[in-house]
Design a protein around this motif. Sequence first.
Motif, PDB file in Angstrom:
ATOM      1  N   MET A  63      -5.830   7.945  -2.841  1.00 16.88           N
ATOM      2  CA  MET A  63      -4.787   7.650  -1.855  1.00 16.88           C
ATOM      3  C   MET A  63      -4.010   6.404  -2.264  1.00 16.88           C
ATOM      4  O   MET A  63      -2.777   6.361  -2.169  1.00 16.88           O
ATOM      5  N   LYS A  64      -4.732   5.401  -2.748  1.00 17.22           N
ATOM      6  CA  LYS A  64      -4.095   4.160  -3.195  1.00 17.22           C
ATOM      7  C   LYS A  64      -3.208   4.412  -4.409  1.00 17.22           C
ATOM      8  O   LYS A  64      -2.057   3.961  -4.463  1.00 17.22           O
ATOM      9  N   ILE A  65      -3.731   5.165  -5.387  1.00 16.48           N
ATOM     10  CA  ILE A  65      -2.966   5.454  -6.606  1.00 16.48           C
ATOM     11  C   ILE A  65      -1.717   6.266  -6.281  1.00 16.48           C
ATOM     12  O   ILE A  65      -0.623   5.966  -6.773  1.00 16.48           O
ATOM     13  N   SER A  66      -1.864   7.283  -5.442  1.00 19.85           N
ATOM     14  CA  SER A  66      -0.728   8.147  -5.111  1.00 19.85           C
ATOM     15  C   SER A  66       0.362   7.390  -4.368  1.00 19.85           C
ATOM     16  O   SER A  66       1.549   7.537  -4.671  1.00 19.85           O
ATOM     17  N   SER A  67      -0.039   6.566  -3.393  1.00 17.32           N
ATOM     18  CA  SER A  67       0.967   5.816  -2.637  1.00 17.32           C
ATOM     19  C   SER A  67       1.689   4.823  -3.543  1.00 17.32           C
ATOM     20  O   SER A  67       2.923   4.672  -3.460  1.00 17.32           O
ATOM     21  N   GLN A  68       0.967   4.165  -4.427  1.00 20.43           N
ATOM     22  CA  GLN A  68       1.608   3.233  -5.361  1.00 20.43           C
ATOM     23  C   GLN A  68       2.548   3.969  -6.306  1.00 20.43           C
ATOM     24  O   GLN A  68       3.640   3.481  -6.624  1.00 20.43           O
ATOM     25  N   TYR A  69       2.130   5.157  -6.756  1.00 17.30           N
ATOM     26  CA  TYR A  69       2.960   5.925  -7.691  1.00 17.30           C
ATOM     27  C   TYR A  69       4.280   6.338  -7.053  1.00 17.30           C
ATOM     28  O   TYR A  69       5.358   6.120  -7.615  1.00 17.30           O
ATOM     29  N   PHE A  70       4.225   6.908  -5.859  1.00 20.02           N
ATOM     30  CA  PHE A  70       5.441   7.412  -5.235  1.00 20.02           C
ATOM     31  C   PHE A  70       6.282   6.299  -4.611  1.00 20.02           C
ATOM     32  O   PHE A  70       7.465   6.508  -4.316  1.00 20.02           O
ATOM     33  N   GLU A  71       5.697   5.121  -4.424  1.00 16.74           N
ATOM     34  CA  GLU A  71       6.454   3.984  -3.876  1.00 16.74           C
ATOM     35  C   GLU A  71       7.054   3.112  -4.973  1.00 16.74           C
ATOM     36  O   GLU A  71       7.794   2.180  -4.687  1.00 16.74           O
ATOM     37  N   ARG A  72       6.786   3.439  -6.239  1.00 15.37           N
ATOM     38  CA  ARG A  72       7.100   2.518  -7.336  1.00 15.37           C
ATOM     39  C   ARG A  72       8.582   2.212  -7.472  1.00 15.37           C
ATOM     40  O   ARG A  72       8.952   1.158  -7.993  1.00 15.37           O
ATOM     41  N   GLU A  73       9.464   3.099  -6.997  1.00 11.92           N
ATOM     42  CA  GLU A  73      10.896   2.866  -7.158  1.00 11.92           C
ATOM     43  C   GLU A  73      11.550   2.335  -5.884  1.00 11.92           C
ATOM     44  O   GLU A  73      12.769   2.158  -5.842  1.00 11.92           O
ATOM     45  N   GLN A  74      10.764   2.083  -4.863  1.00 14.23           N
ATOM     46  CA  GLN A  74      11.309   1.550  -3.620  1.00 14.23           C
ATOM     47  C   GLN A  74      11.612   0.060  -3.766  1.00 14.23           C
ATOM     48  O   GLN A  74      10.927  -0.655  -4.500  1.00 14.23           O
ATOM     49  N   ILE A  75      12.616  -0.409  -3.059  1.00 14.55           N
ATOM     50  CA  ILE A  75      12.965  -1.831  -3.111  1.00 14.55           C
ATOM     51  C   ILE A  75      11.807  -2.672  -2.582  1.00 14.55           C
ATOM     52  O   ILE A  75      11.461  -3.716  -3.148  1.00 14.55           O
ATOM     53  N   LYS A  76      11.201  -2.203  -1.494  1.00 14.15           N
ATOM     54  CA  LYS A  76      10.042  -2.882  -0.938  1.00 14.15           C
ATOM     55  C   LYS A  76       8.919  -1.845  -0.829  1.00 14.15           C
ATOM     56  O   LYS A  76       8.814  -1.149   0.186  1.00 14.15           O
ATOM     57  N   PRO A  77       8.087  -1.714  -1.856  1.00 20.25           N
ATOM     58  CA  PRO A  77       7.035  -0.696  -1.838  1.00 20.25           C
ATOM     59  C   PRO A  77       6.072  -0.863  -0.669  1.00 20.25           C
ATOM     60  O   PRO A  77       5.666  -1.982  -0.338  1.00 20.25           O
TER      61      PRO A  77
ATOM     62  N   GLU B 113       2.524  -0.634   1.114  1.00 26.62           N
ATOM     63  CA  GLU B 113       1.156  -0.849   0.641  1.00 26.62           C
ATOM     64  C   GLU B 113       0.173  -0.245   1.631  1.00 26.62           C
ATOM     65  O   GLU B 113       0.387  -0.274   2.849  1.00 26.62           O
ATOM     66  N   LEU B 114      -0.909   0.280   1.094  1.00 27.04           N
ATOM     67  CA  LEU B 114      -1.944   0.878   1.934  1.00 27.04           C
ATOM     68  C   LEU B 114      -2.559  -0.160   2.871  1.00 27.04           C
ATOM     69  O   LEU B 114      -3.049   0.162   3.950  1.00 27.04           O
ATOM     70  N   THR B 115      -2.508  -1.416   2.458  1.00 28.58           N
ATOM     71  CA  THR B 115      -3.080  -2.493   3.269  1.00 28.58           C
ATOM     72  C   THR B 115      -2.270  -2.777   4.531  1.00 28.58           C
ATOM     73  O   THR B 115      -2.707  -3.549   5.385  1.00 28.58           O
ATOM     74  N   GLU B 116      -1.124  -2.130   4.680  1.00 30.62           N
ATOM     75  CA  GLU B 116      -0.286  -2.347   5.860  1.00 30.62           C
ATOM     76  C   GLU B 116      -0.803  -1.608   7.093  1.00 30.62           C
ATOM     77  O   GLU B 116      -0.290  -1.826   8.194  1.00 30.62           O
ATOM     78  N   ILE B 117      -1.765  -0.726   6.922  1.00 28.39           N
ATOM     79  CA  ILE B 117      -2.342  -0.018   8.060  1.00 28.39           C
ATOM     80  C   ILE B 117      -3.818  -0.388   8.185  1.00 28.39           C
ATOM     81  O   ILE B 117      -4.444  -0.874   7.239  1.00 28.39           O
ATOM     82  N   SER B 118      -4.363  -0.147   9.347  1.00 28.23           N
ATOM     83  CA  SER B 118      -5.742  -0.558   9.628  1.00 28.23           C
ATOM     84  C   SER B 118      -6.760   0.314   8.904  1.00 28.23           C
ATOM     85  O   SER B 118      -6.464   1.452   8.508  1.00 28.23           O
ATOM     86  N   ASP B 119      -7.963  -0.220   8.758  1.00 32.20           N
ATOM     87  CA  ASP B 119      -9.050   0.545   8.149  1.00 32.20           C
ATOM     88  C   ASP B 119      -9.343   1.802   8.962  1.00 32.20           C
ATOM     89  O   ASP B 119      -9.676   2.855   8.396  1.00 32.20           O
ATOM     90  N   LYS B 120      -9.209   1.711  10.279  1.00 34.69           N
ATOM     91  CA  LYS B 120      -9.461   2.861  11.144  1.00 34.69           C
ATOM     92  C   LYS B 120      -8.463   3.968  10.841  1.00 34.69           C
ATOM     93  O   LYS B 120      -8.835   5.151  10.738  1.00 34.69           O
ATOM     94  N   LYS B 121      -7.204   3.601  10.689  1.00 29.68           N
ATOM     95  CA  LYS B 121      -6.178   4.598  10.392  1.00 29.68           C
ATOM     96  C   LYS B 121      -6.418   5.222   9.019  1.00 29.68           C
ATOM     97  O   LYS B 121      -6.237   6.438   8.832  1.00 29.68           O
ATOM     98  N   ILE B 122      -6.814   4.429   8.061  1.00 29.38           N
ATOM     99  CA  ILE B 122      -7.112   4.947   6.714  1.00 29.38           C
ATOM    100  C   ILE B 122      -8.249   5.958   6.775  1.00 29.38           C
ATOM    101  O   ILE B 122      -8.178   7.029   6.172  1.00 29.38           O
ATOM    102  N   ARG B 123      -9.306   5.626   7.545  1.00 25.26           N
ATOM    103  CA  ARG B 123     -10.430   6.554   7.680  1.00 25.26           C
ATOM    104  C   ARG B 123      -9.992   7.857   8.330  1.00 25.26           C
ATOM    105  O   ARG B 123     -10.427   8.941   7.931  1.00 25.26           O
ATOM    106  N   GLN B 124      -9.113   7.761   9.323  1.00 27.40           N
ATOM    107  CA  GLN B 124      -8.605   8.965   9.974  1.00 27.40           C
ATOM    108  C   GLN B 124      -7.808   9.824   8.998  1.00 27.40           C
ATOM    109  O   GLN B 124      -7.944  11.056   8.979  1.00 27.40           O
ATOM    110  N   MET B 125      -6.987   9.171   8.184  1.00 30.76           N
ATOM    111  CA  MET B 125      -6.193   9.888   7.194  1.00 30.76           C
ATOM    112  C   MET B 125      -7.098  10.578   6.169  1.00 30.76           C
ATOM    113  O   MET B 125      -6.902  11.751   5.834  1.00 30.76           O
ATOM    114  N   LEU B 126      -8.081   9.859   5.672  1.00 34.14           N
ATOM    115  CA  LEU B 126      -8.968  10.411   4.659  1.00 34.14           C
ATOM    116  C   LEU B 126      -9.778  11.581   5.199  1.00 34.14           C
ATOM    117  O   LEU B 126     -10.099  12.522   4.466  1.00 34.14           O
ATOM    118  N   THR B 127     -10.090  11.541   6.470  1.00 37.96           N
ATOM    119  CA  THR B 127     -10.847  12.624   7.091  1.00 37.96           C
ATOM    120  C   THR B 127      -9.996  13.880   7.259  1.00 37.96           C
ATOM    121  O   THR B 127     -10.514  14.997   7.223  1.00 37.96           O
TER     122      THR B 127
END
Length: 219
Positions: free
Chosen positions: A142-156, A158-172
Amino acid sequence: MYPPNYFQINKEEIHKLSAVINDNPLATLLININESLPHVSHIPFHFAECESQCDSATEPENQVLIAHVSNNHPLAIKLLSGKDVQVNLVFHGEQSYISPHCHDDVQDNVNGQVVPTWNYAKVHVIGIASPILAPEKKYQQMKISSQYFEREQIKPWELTEISDKKIRQMLTAITFFEVSIRTIEGKFKLSQNKPEQVKKRITEQLIKKDKAKLAAQVL
């Protein structure tokens, strides 16, 4: 053989296949679910080794593509049941209609573009999809994919912008998987069978249509 050999990529041009995938990651995904019509959906992919693949320098054969889908996706259901799945992917490069009027000022029209046609660059991949199940590996992808597709954005983002709870929900809720490429082919119909003066007129027409990337491939 269709298309003709001059519309197919040879071994010396194999790097062009990686370029199409990197520049156009949203692939058409086709999988056989049962004996009825195949399931068709549209999923973004990237090479597993982004850092070495993004420059298109490495041959794509025997490489691995990464993607994810909702757990409700037919592919995820099969993968989560413990089955590897053969997938067909089509990556869509530049394309445009070509008019016969592209070379009205060319005197010798015998071998010119005398009928309407379409130019395009496509990459076809057949591979075997396998699930990525370990939670730590899913998080890493998830981290690699988000960094890859955000690489050309002016302000990429980051996965750290959301809570651990939200990340767990996404991964599930999603299934990450890798596709081991078994065969890869390029279908590049770029007026290769036309005289140079005709190709020049075609590129001029494409540039006028804001298709500079496709025009560069014709020449």
